[in-house]
Design an enzyme around this catalytic site. Structure first.
Site, PDB file in Angstrom:
ATOM      1  N   TYR A 116      34.030   1.887 117.208  1.00  0.00           N
ATOM      2  CA  TYR A 116      33.409   1.062 116.160  1.00  0.00           C
ATOM      3  C   TYR A 116      33.352  -0.402 116.622  1.00  0.00           C
ATOM      4  CZ  TYR A 116      31.651   0.095 111.482  1.00  0.00           C
ATOM      5  OH  TYR A 116      30.858  -0.276 110.424  1.00  0.00           O
ATOM      6  N   LYS A 129      32.047  -6.079 110.086  1.00  0.00           N
ATOM      7  CA  LYS A 129      32.332  -5.638 108.706  1.00  0.00           C
ATOM      8  C   LYS A 129      33.449  -6.481 108.083  1.00  0.00           C
ATOM      9  CE  LYS A 129      29.390  -2.192 108.143  1.00  0.00           C
ATOM     10  NZ  LYS A 129      28.142  -2.435 107.383  1.00  0.00           N
TER      11      LYS A 129
HETATM   12  P1  NAD Z   1      20.716   3.742 108.350  1.00  0.00           P
HETATM   13  O1  NAD Z   1      20.477   3.685 109.812  1.00  0.00           O
HETATM   14  O2  NAD Z   1      19.881   4.642 107.551  1.00  0.00           O
HETATM   15  O3  NAD Z   1      20.663   2.274 107.719  1.00  0.00           O
HETATM   16  C1  NAD Z   1      20.829   1.088 108.470  1.00  0.00           C
HETATM   17  C2  NAD Z   1      19.659   0.215 108.149  1.00  0.00           C
HETATM   18  O4  NAD Z   1      19.781  -1.060 108.770  1.00  0.00           O
HETATM   19  C3  NAD Z   1      18.321   0.813 108.628  1.00  0.00           C
HETATM   20  O5  NAD Z   1      17.455   0.957 107.541  1.00  0.00           O
HETATM   21  C4  NAD Z   1      17.795  -0.246 109.590  1.00  0.00           C
HETATM   22  O6  NAD Z   1      16.386  -0.354 109.552  1.00  0.00           O
HETATM   23  C5  NAD Z   1      18.474  -1.485 109.034  1.00  0.00           C
HETATM   24  N1  NAD Z   1      18.451  -2.601 109.979  1.00  0.00           N
HETATM   25  C6  NAD Z   1      19.060  -2.707 111.205  1.00  0.00           C
HETATM   26  N2  NAD Z   1      18.721  -3.872 111.782  1.00  0.00           N
HETATM   27  C7  NAD Z   1      17.917  -4.534 110.907  1.00  0.00           C
HETATM   28  C8  NAD Z   1      17.229  -5.777 110.923  1.00  0.00           C
HETATM   29  N3  NAD Z   1      17.294  -6.607 111.984  1.00  0.00           N
HETATM   30  N4  NAD Z   1      16.478  -6.126 109.835  1.00  0.00           N
HETATM   31  C9  NAD Z   1      16.374  -5.296 108.773  1.00  0.00           C
HETATM   32  N5  NAD Z   1      17.003  -4.098 108.697  1.00  0.00           N
HETATM   33  C10 NAD Z   1      17.752  -3.728 109.757  1.00  0.00           C
HETATM   34  O7  NAD Z   1      22.271   4.138 108.205  1.00  0.00           O
HETATM   35  P2  NAD Z   1      23.270   4.114 106.965  1.00  0.00           P
HETATM   36  O8  NAD Z   1      24.436   4.926 107.390  1.00  0.00           O
HETATM   37  O9  NAD Z   1      22.550   4.443 105.723  1.00  0.00           O
HETATM   38  O10 NAD Z   1      23.744   2.593 106.950  1.00  0.00           O
HETATM   39  C11 NAD Z   1      23.604   1.743 105.819  1.00  0.00           C
HETATM   40  C12 NAD Z   1      24.833   0.876 105.663  1.00  0.00           C
HETATM   41  O11 NAD Z   1      25.937   1.720 105.351  1.00  0.00           O
HETATM   42  C13 NAD Z   1      25.238   0.101 106.909  1.00  0.00           C
HETATM   43  O12 NAD Z   1      25.686  -1.184 106.528  1.00  0.00           O
HETATM   44  C14 NAD Z   1      26.391   0.897 107.443  1.00  0.00           C
HETATM   45  O13 NAD Z   1      27.277   0.100 108.188  1.00  0.00           O
HETATM   46  C15 NAD Z   1      27.023   1.345 106.147  1.00  0.00           C
HETATM   47  N6  NAD Z   1      27.956   2.469 106.269  1.00  0.00           N
HETATM   48  C16 NAD Z   1      27.561   3.619 106.853  1.00  0.00           C
HETATM   49  C17 NAD Z   1      28.474   4.689 106.963  1.00  0.00           C
HETATM   50  C18 NAD Z   1      28.088   5.955 107.650  1.00  0.00           C
HETATM   51  O14 NAD Z   1      28.991   6.693 108.062  1.00  0.00           O
HETATM   52  N7  NAD Z   1      26.823   6.302 107.774  1.00  0.00           N
HETATM   53  C19 NAD Z   1      29.770   4.549 106.456  1.00  0.00           C
HETATM   54  C20 NAD Z   1      30.128   3.332 105.842  1.00  0.00           C
HETATM   55  C21 NAD Z   1      29.208   2.306 105.754  1.00  0.00           C
HETATM   56  C1  IMJ Z   2      29.542   3.817 114.305  1.00  0.00           C
HETATM   57  C2  IMJ Z   2      30.018   3.663 115.610  1.00  0.00           C
HETATM   58  C3  IMJ Z   2      31.279   4.115 115.972  1.00  0.00           C
HETATM   59  C4  IMJ Z   2      32.101   4.738 115.059  1.00  0.00           C
HETATM   60  C5  IMJ Z   2      31.615   4.896 113.769  1.00  0.00           C
HETATM   61  C6  IMJ Z   2      30.319   4.444 113.379  1.00  0.00           C
HETATM   62  N1  IMJ Z   2      32.186   5.462 112.644  1.00  0.00           N
HETATM   63  C7  IMJ Z   2      31.327   5.373 111.582  1.00  0.00           C
HETATM   64  C8  IMJ Z   2      30.135   4.758 112.011  1.00  0.00           C
HETATM   65  C9  IMJ Z   2      33.517   6.056 112.614  1.00  0.00           C
HETATM   66  C10 IMJ Z   2      31.627   5.858 110.208  1.00  0.00           C
HETATM   67  C11 IMJ Z   2      28.912   4.473 111.168  1.00  0.00           C
HETATM   68  N2  IMJ Z   2      29.011   3.126 110.567  1.00  0.00           N
HETATM   69  C12 IMJ Z   2      30.013   2.946 109.514  1.00  0.00           C
HETATM   70  C13 IMJ Z   2      28.243   2.042 110.944  1.00  0.00           C
HETATM   71  O1  IMJ Z   2      28.411   0.982 110.359  1.00  0.00           O
HETATM   72  C14 IMJ Z   2      27.256   2.137 112.034  1.00  0.00           C
HETATM   73  C15 IMJ Z   2      26.652   1.027 112.510  1.00  0.00           C
HETATM   74  C16 IMJ Z   2      25.769   1.008 113.659  1.00  0.00           C
HETATM   75  C17 IMJ Z   2      25.269   2.146 114.290  1.00  0.00           C
HETATM   76  C18 IMJ Z   2      24.430   2.012 115.407  1.00  0.00           C
HETATM   77  C19 IMJ Z   2      23.903   3.201 116.165  1.00  0.00           C
HETATM   78  C20 IMJ Z   2      22.658   2.887 116.938  1.00  0.00           C
HETATM   79  C21 IMJ Z   2      22.641   1.522 117.563  1.00  0.00           C
HETATM   80  N3  IMJ Z   2      23.325   0.512 116.957  1.00  0.00           N
HETATM   81  C22 IMJ Z   2      24.121   0.701 115.850  1.00  0.00           C
HETATM   82  N4  IMJ Z   2      24.621  -0.369 115.215  1.00  0.00           N
HETATM   83  C23 IMJ Z   2      25.411  -0.239 114.156  1.00  0.00           C
HETATM   84  O2  IMJ Z   2      21.977   1.312 118.577  1.00  0.00           O
END
Ligand code: NAD
Ligand code: IMJ
Length: 257
Positions: A157, A164
């Site tokens: 991460y 975050k």
């Molecule tokens: P997702 O990839 O669907 O959403 C991430 C979004 O960020 C995308 O819509 C992408 O277009 C947008 N983005 C990235 N760079 C950008 C930029 N320069 N301008 C505008 N938009 C931009 O994935 P998700 O899992 O739905 O992620 C949404 C949020 O939830 C994130 O903040 C992520 O950290 C958080 N989150 C995700 C998880 C998980 O496990 N998926 C867990 C906890 C928190």
């Molecule tokens: C992302 C990376 C490593 C470990 C991770 C994650 N774990 C979880 C996520 C344990 C839950 C997903 N997460 C919470 C995120 O916020 C992801 C952010 C993200 C993911 C990518 C993948 C593609 C890329 N850049 C990214 N930047 C942020 O090129």
């Protein structure tokens, strides 16, 4: 429950049908909200327009959060079309892929800058733009999405954990600034969900397994469960809640071992 009739919202962070932000958009639209949705670039425009077909009279706008000009244009359009704003959902995160593998100590200056700009500063700039439109409605609610990697170390991460932590701190400072205008600012810390932001992350499947084995609820969470909590925090039902990180992770955060 959590009625949004007559409310207007901005949702930033929809990439595809798996996006947590899309689940939140559906949840609040289903309770009566009218929405503006943004897309990050032309590559994602078609996705967002197709998803938005199920919404009533949505506003679809381009917004790369690294562009102050695009953010300003989003709020000009919302001012014109909605005349105010009741809520903002921030669901944006990005770090360069190379930063999400290998040791954190190798994080580059540019990778660090990009991760914090896109994933944390964007909450500040988007919230600032929303303030006059929310003030026009007598208040509002801002919600962002975070992960436990801000507080504890998870493999790979890396710089996203630092971003975050900055995001959560920014959320608290914004809550302090904007509380007097009846604008609330909160975060949901979601458990891991297989979305685009999780795709290709090495070890992600094994992390899901660890949540299944160790979270009090002995399962992972889905985007609809995050959306139900988001609808609460975005609504008047949470009128006394601000500056909070609300966990929707099956209780995983509560465990020591
Ligand atoms: P997702 O990839 O669907 O959403 C991430 C979004 O960020 C995308 O819509 C992408 O277009 C947008 N983005 C990235 N760079 C950008 C930029 N320069 N301008 C505008 N938009 C931009 O994935 P998700 O899992 O739905 O992620 C949404 C949020 O939830 C994130 O903040 C992520 O950290 C958080 N989150 C995700 C998880 C998980 O496990 N998926 C867990 C906890 C928190
Ligand atoms: C992302 C990376 C490593 C470990 C991770 C994650 N774990 C979880 C996520 C344990 C839950 C997903 N997460 C919470 C995120 O916020 C992801 C952010 C993200 C993911 C990518 C993948 C593609 C890329 N850049 C990214 N930047 C942020 O090129």
């Amino acid at each position: 429950m959590t009625d949004f009739t007559g409310k207007h919202g901005l949702i930033v962070g929809v990439a595809n049908k798996r996006s947590i932000s899309w689940a939140i958009a559906r949840a609040v639209a289903g309770r009566g909200a009218r929405l503006a949705l943004t897309y990050q670039g032309e590559r994602l425009e078609e996705n967002v327009r197709e998803l938005a077909q199920e919404l009533t009279d949505p506003l679809i706008l381009p917004c790369d959060v690294t562009s102050d000009e695009q953010v300003a244009e989003v709020y000009r359009a919302i001012g014109r079309e909605f005349g105010g704003l009741d809520f903002l959902l921030h669901g944006v995160a990005f770090a360069p892929r190379e930063e999400l593998e290998g040791p954190f100590v190798q994080t580059t200056r540019e990778g660090f800058r990009i991760a914090l700009d896109v994933s944390a500063y964007s909450l500040v700039s988007l919230t600032r733009g929303a303030v006059p439109l929310m003030a026009a409605r007598g208040g509002g609610s801002v919600l962002t999405l975070t992960y436990l990697g801000s507080e504890r170390v998870f493999p790979n991460y890396n710089v996203m954990g630092v971003a975050k932590a900055a995001l959560e701190a920014a959320m608290r400072y914004l809550a302090s600034d904007l509380g007097p205008q009846n604008i609330r600012v909160n975060a949901i810390s979601a458990g891991p969900i297989k979305t685009l932001a999780a795709s290709g992350i090495s070890g992600f499947t094994s992390i899901l397994g660890i949540y299944r084995d160790h979270a009090p609820l002995r399962r992972t969470v889905d985007a609809e469960e995050v959306a139900a909590a988001a609808a609460f925090l975005l609504s008047g039902d949470a009128s006394a809640v601000t500056g909070d990180v609300f966990y929707v992770d099956g209780g995983f955060h509560a465990m020591g071992m």
